[in-house]
Design an enzyme around this catalytic site. Structure first.
Site, PDB file in Angstrom:
ATOM      1  N   GLY A 109       0.794  -1.223   0.000  1.00 42.10           N
ATOM      2  CA  GLY A 109       0.000   0.000   0.000  1.00 42.10           C
ATOM      3  C   GLY A 109       0.830   1.279   0.000  1.00 42.10           C
ATOM      4  N   ILE A 110       0.359   2.257   0.769  1.00 39.27           N
ATOM      5  CA  ILE A 110       0.997   3.571   0.809  1.00 39.27           C
ATOM      6  C   ILE A 110       2.422   3.465   1.357  1.00 39.27           C
ATOM      7  CG2 ILE A 110       0.858   5.850   1.908  1.00 39.27           C
ATOM      8  CD1 ILE A 110      -2.244   5.524   1.823  1.00 39.27           C
ATOM      9  N   VAL A 165       3.561  -3.097  15.812  1.00 38.89           N
ATOM     10  CA  VAL A 165       3.591  -1.780  16.462  1.00 38.89           C
ATOM     11  C   VAL A 165       2.753  -1.704  17.742  1.00 38.89           C
ATOM     12  CG1 VAL A 165       4.144  -0.507  14.338  1.00 38.89           C
ATOM     13  CG2 VAL A 165       1.744  -0.709  15.065  1.00 38.89           C
ATOM     14  N   TYR A 180     -11.251   5.226  14.253  1.00 41.75           N
ATOM     15  CA  TYR A 180     -10.216   5.594  13.266  1.00 41.75           C
ATOM     16  C   TYR A 180      -9.977   7.106  13.280  1.00 41.75           C
ATOM     17  CZ  TYR A 180      -7.880   5.584   8.665  1.00 41.75           C
ATOM     18  OH  TYR A 180      -6.995   5.745   7.626  1.00 41.75           O
TER      19      TYR A 180
HETATM   20  P1  NDP Z   1      -2.961  -1.230   3.948  1.00 42.51           P
HETATM   21  O1  NDP Z   1      -4.075  -1.903   4.679  1.00 42.51           O
HETATM   22  O2  NDP Z   1      -2.761  -1.501   2.490  1.00 42.51           O
HETATM   23  O3  NDP Z   1      -1.567  -1.473   4.723  1.00 42.51           O
HETATM   24  C1  NDP Z   1      -1.489  -1.282   6.113  1.00 42.51           C
HETATM   25  C2  NDP Z   1      -0.069  -1.544   6.550  1.00 42.51           C
HETATM   26  O4  NDP Z   1      -0.002  -1.376   7.980  1.00 42.51           O
HETATM   27  C3  NDP Z   1       0.378  -2.975   6.242  1.00 42.51           C
HETATM   28  O5  NDP Z   1       1.745  -2.953   5.918  1.00 42.51           O
HETATM   29  C4  NDP Z   1       0.166  -3.659   7.580  1.00 42.51           C
HETATM   30  O6  NDP Z   1       0.977  -4.790   7.787  1.00 42.51           O
HETATM   31  C5  NDP Z   1       0.566  -2.566   8.544  1.00 42.51           C
HETATM   32  N1  NDP Z   1       0.076  -2.809   9.882  1.00 42.51           N
HETATM   33  C6  NDP Z   1      -1.221  -2.856  10.282  1.00 42.51           C
HETATM   34  N2  NDP Z   1      -1.293  -3.142  11.598  1.00 42.51           N
HETATM   35  C7  NDP Z   1      -0.020  -3.286  12.035  1.00 42.51           C
HETATM   36  C8  NDP Z   1       0.568  -3.592  13.279  1.00 42.51           C
HETATM   37  N3  NDP Z   1      -0.181  -3.821  14.377  1.00 42.51           N
HETATM   38  N4  NDP Z   1       1.918  -3.665  13.374  1.00 42.51           N
HETATM   39  C9  NDP Z   1       2.689  -3.452  12.281  1.00 42.51           C
HETATM   40  N5  NDP Z   1       2.198  -3.179  11.068  1.00 42.51           N
HETATM   41  C10 NDP Z   1       0.853  -3.085  10.940  1.00 42.51           C
HETATM   42  O7  NDP Z   1      -3.206   0.314   4.215  1.00 42.51           O
HETATM   43  P2  NDP Z   1      -2.865   1.617   3.355  1.00 42.51           P
HETATM   44  O8  NDP Z   1      -1.581   1.457   2.651  1.00 42.51           O
HETATM   45  O9  NDP Z   1      -4.077   2.004   2.631  1.00 42.51           O
HETATM   46  O10 NDP Z   1      -2.696   2.654   4.550  1.00 42.51           O
HETATM   47  C11 NDP Z   1      -1.435   3.036   5.089  1.00 42.51           C
HETATM   48  C12 NDP Z   1      -1.672   4.180   6.071  1.00 42.51           C
HETATM   49  O11 NDP Z   1      -2.338   5.236   5.392  1.00 42.51           O
HETATM   50  C13 NDP Z   1      -2.573   3.785   7.226  1.00 42.51           C
HETATM   51  O12 NDP Z   1      -2.133   4.418   8.408  1.00 42.51           O
HETATM   52  C14 NDP Z   1      -3.925   4.330   6.813  1.00 42.51           C
HETATM   53  O13 NDP Z   1      -4.746   4.602   7.914  1.00 42.51           O
HETATM   54  C15 NDP Z   1      -3.518   5.585   6.089  1.00 42.51           C
HETATM   55  N6  NDP Z   1      -4.510   6.079   5.138  1.00 42.51           N
HETATM   56  C16 NDP Z   1      -4.967   5.312   4.105  1.00 42.51           C
HETATM   57  C17 NDP Z   1      -5.908   5.831   3.227  1.00 42.51           C
HETATM   58  C18 NDP Z   1      -6.438   5.069   2.073  1.00 42.51           C
HETATM   59  O14 NDP Z   1      -7.361   5.596   1.409  1.00 42.51           O
HETATM   60  N7  NDP Z   1      -5.928   3.898   1.747  1.00 42.51           N
HETATM   61  C19 NDP Z   1      -6.435   7.191   3.389  1.00 42.51           C
HETATM   62  C20 NDP Z   1      -5.888   7.903   4.518  1.00 42.51           C
HETATM   63  C21 NDP Z   1      -4.954   7.356   5.339  1.00 42.51           C
HETATM   64  P3  NDP Z   1       0.465  -6.275   7.329  1.00 42.51           P
HETATM   65  O15 NDP Z   1       0.731  -6.387   5.851  1.00 42.51           O
HETATM   66  O16 NDP Z   1       1.289  -7.174   8.173  1.00 42.51           O
HETATM   67  O17 NDP Z   1      -1.008  -6.341   7.673  1.00 42.51           O
END
Ligand code: NDP
Length: 239
Positions: A17-18, A53, A145
């Protein structure tokens, strides 16, 4: 204050993702980048350290491992790991609320606290917290959230006041709707409703967020701190 490149960069949740787009953008900018991941292998071309985390010991171990790989402290931290657990407030359990705060807000705090040690000593640091437009506008079904994401603003601003005099900046990047796995699960009619409210009339790519993070983490942004930078196609409109 400037740092010579390559800088030591850690991106949490950088395996997809991001976070992955941010990691790749900072590699392209000439930095040495490590991502954190919880399972599997890091994406091709990137090195990773395991990190959960929600667990302070895991965060500490990940930073210690990263410092060994870098041969020095983390200089740029991008706290990106995040989750959603959406439901209306009348149905939201304590666990739904706590899990999202623990990952998105306390998780970022744990990483910042661990990173700050080395940054203060070096008198250099870039901290970028990935928030959301939802933290500013609110969103039905996302009380947990939105609370976690607006909390990141207070975190960045307090860090700025505490350590801003030591060459460290702390900023918030607030994306709107981005095409990732997090938004892929939204029903089509909900996506359409969102699109109708976004002046840009489209979702963004992860790379569009990554470019802004790259700038905020750069030396060109050395005098930007405690700021909230939207990447939302006009959705937040000044919030
Ligand atoms: P994804 O769901 O695609 O990816 C989330 C990432 O966070 C994954 O790498 C995941 O790891 C990791 N993660 C989640 N929980 C934990 C944890 N407890 N410990 C370590 N790693 C963790 O999300 P996005 O890429 O869409 O989002 C990335 C950030 O951007 C987030 O903070 C989200 O809230 C924010 N965001 C996203 C938006 C969107 O439209 N997509 C809009 C605004 C903000 P794993 O692969 O192991 O699950």
């Amino acid at each position: 204050m400037a740092a010579t490149q390559p800088r030591n960069v850690l991106v949490t949740g950088g395996n997809r993702g991001i976070g992955l787009a941010i990691a790749r953008a900072l590699v392209d900018a000439g930095d040495t980048v490590l991502i954190t991941h919880r399972s599997g292998e890091p994406p091709e071309g990137l090195r990773g350290v395991r990190c959960e985390v929600t667990d302070s010991a895991s965060v500490d171990a990940a930073f210690t491992e990263a410092e060994e790989i870098f041969g020095g402290p983390v200089q740029v931290l991008v706290a990106n790991a995040g989750i959603t657990r959406d439901t209306l407030i009348l149905r939201m359990s304590d666990d739904d609320f706590d899990a999202v705060i623990d990952t998105n807000l306390t998780g970022a705090f744990r990483c910042v606290r661990r990173a700050a040690m080395g940054m203060v000593r070096q008198r250099y640091g870039r901290i970028v917290l990935i928030s959301s437009v939802v933290g500013l506008l609110g969103s039905p079904g996302q009380t947990n959230y939105a609370a976690s994401k607006s909390g990141l603003i207070g975190l960045a601003r307090s860090i700025t006041r505490e350590v801003g005099g030591r060459g460290i900046t702390a900023n918030v990047v607030a994306p709107g709707y981005i095409d990732t796995e997090m938004t892929a699960v939204l029903p089509d009619e909900q996506k359409k409703a969102y699109l109708d409210t976004i002046p840009a009339r489209r979702f963004a790519t992860p790379e569009e967020v990554a470019g802004v993070v790259r700038f905020v983490a750069s030396d060109d942004a050395a005098y930007i701190s405690g700021a909230v930078i939207p990447v939302d196609g006009g959705l937040g409109m000044g919030h």
